[in-house]
Design an enzyme around this catalytic site. Structure first.
Site, PDB file in Angstrom:
ATOM      1  CG  ASP A   1      30.585  50.075  21.054  1.00  0.00           C
ATOM      2  OD1 ASP A   1      30.147  49.300  22.012  1.00  0.00           O
ATOM      3  OD2 ASP A   1      31.457  51.105  21.343  1.00  0.00           O
TER       4      ASP A   1
ATOM      5  CG  ASP B   1      30.138  52.210  27.299  1.00  0.00           C
ATOM      6  OD1 ASP B   1      30.418  52.480  28.581  1.00  0.00           O
ATOM      7  OD2 ASP B   1      28.911  51.753  27.031  1.00  0.00           O
TER       8      ASP B   1
ATOM      9  CG  ASP C   1      35.330  52.333  20.806  1.00  0.00           C
ATOM     10  OD1 ASP C   1      34.130  51.341  20.950  1.00  0.00           O
ATOM     11  OD2 ASP C   1      36.198  52.652  22.034  1.00  0.00           O
TER      12      ASP C   1
END
Length: 225
Positions: free
Chosen positions: A9, A11, A170
């Site tokens: 991922d 961001d 995240d």
């Protein structure tokens, strides 16, 4: 099992982007005389595409006003694309980890819900020396994560397979994406979501060094369990 493909991922995993995202949304809101938010308030709004971000930033009575959403989205995209890397920075240890993965022969890719142009610009700015096998952001006609299509596309493009791939993210969205695609997942605790929301990941790491130990074990033959 050796990790041959690692999908990240963007961001909240590789890059802390919250200040630039918040600044851009606040700029758009202010252009219409609407109240903005503190940067940390945006942590719970990001991760599901920029249109959803704009909707969540609006007062509740305006969130279903498509005209307002589209106007603000256009203003946001223009401003954010221009200022995408003013405050955004790679998390500690991430640039070196990416370099080490590449040098070890691991294929590395990005699967993000950030719009494609923005994802590409941010990656070029912060990781110019990293030869990603693919940088996949949100594109017209393509479903967002947690739909597994982005993972399937990356594996097809890179020549990888699900058995030796892992997704690092995240959020619960990233974990669900990995599960839907039939690959393993690792969650990082330094991103935009509370650690308790990551319990369904294969494992959770608290630092780039911990992540390195899983992705690049010292004997170069083990892998994430």
């Amino acid at each position: 099992m050796k990790n041959k493909t690692v999908i990240f991922d963007l961001d909240g995993t590789l890059v802390d982007t919250i200040a630039d995202l918040g600044t851009a949304v606040n700029f758009a809101l202010a252009s219409k005389g609407l109240p903005g938010h503190e940067p940390d308030e945006y942590r719970g709004m990001v991760g599901h595409g920029v249109r959803n971000l704009i909707q969540l930033s609006l007062p509740e009575n305006l969130r279903d006003d498509n005209s307002t959403v589209e106007q603000l989205l256009g203003i946001f995209l223009d401003y954010y694309t221009e200022h995408i890397d003013v405050h955004s920075r790679a998390y500690p240890g991430i640039p070196q980890l990416l370099t080490d993965l590449h040098e070890a022969g691991v294929k590395i890719a990005i699967a993000s819900n950030k719009f494609q142009k923005g994802a590409e610009k941010l990656v070029r700015s912060l990781f110019p020396q990293i030869p990603f096998a693919a940088v996949c952001g949100a594109q017209s006609g393509m479903p967002l994560k947690p739909d597994p299509a982005v993972v399937s596309g990356i594996l097809e493009k890179s020549g990888g397979c699900a058995e030796d791939a892992v997704l690092v993210g995240d959020s619960g969205t990233d974990i669900a994406t990995a599960a839907a695609a039939g690959i393993r997942s690792i969650a990082v605790s330094w991103g935009f979501r509370p650690k308790e929301s990551l319990k369904d990941a294969g494992c959770i790491v608290d630092s780039a060094d911990e992540l390195r130990a899983l992705l690049l074990p010292s004997d170069a033959s083990a892998a994430v369990n």
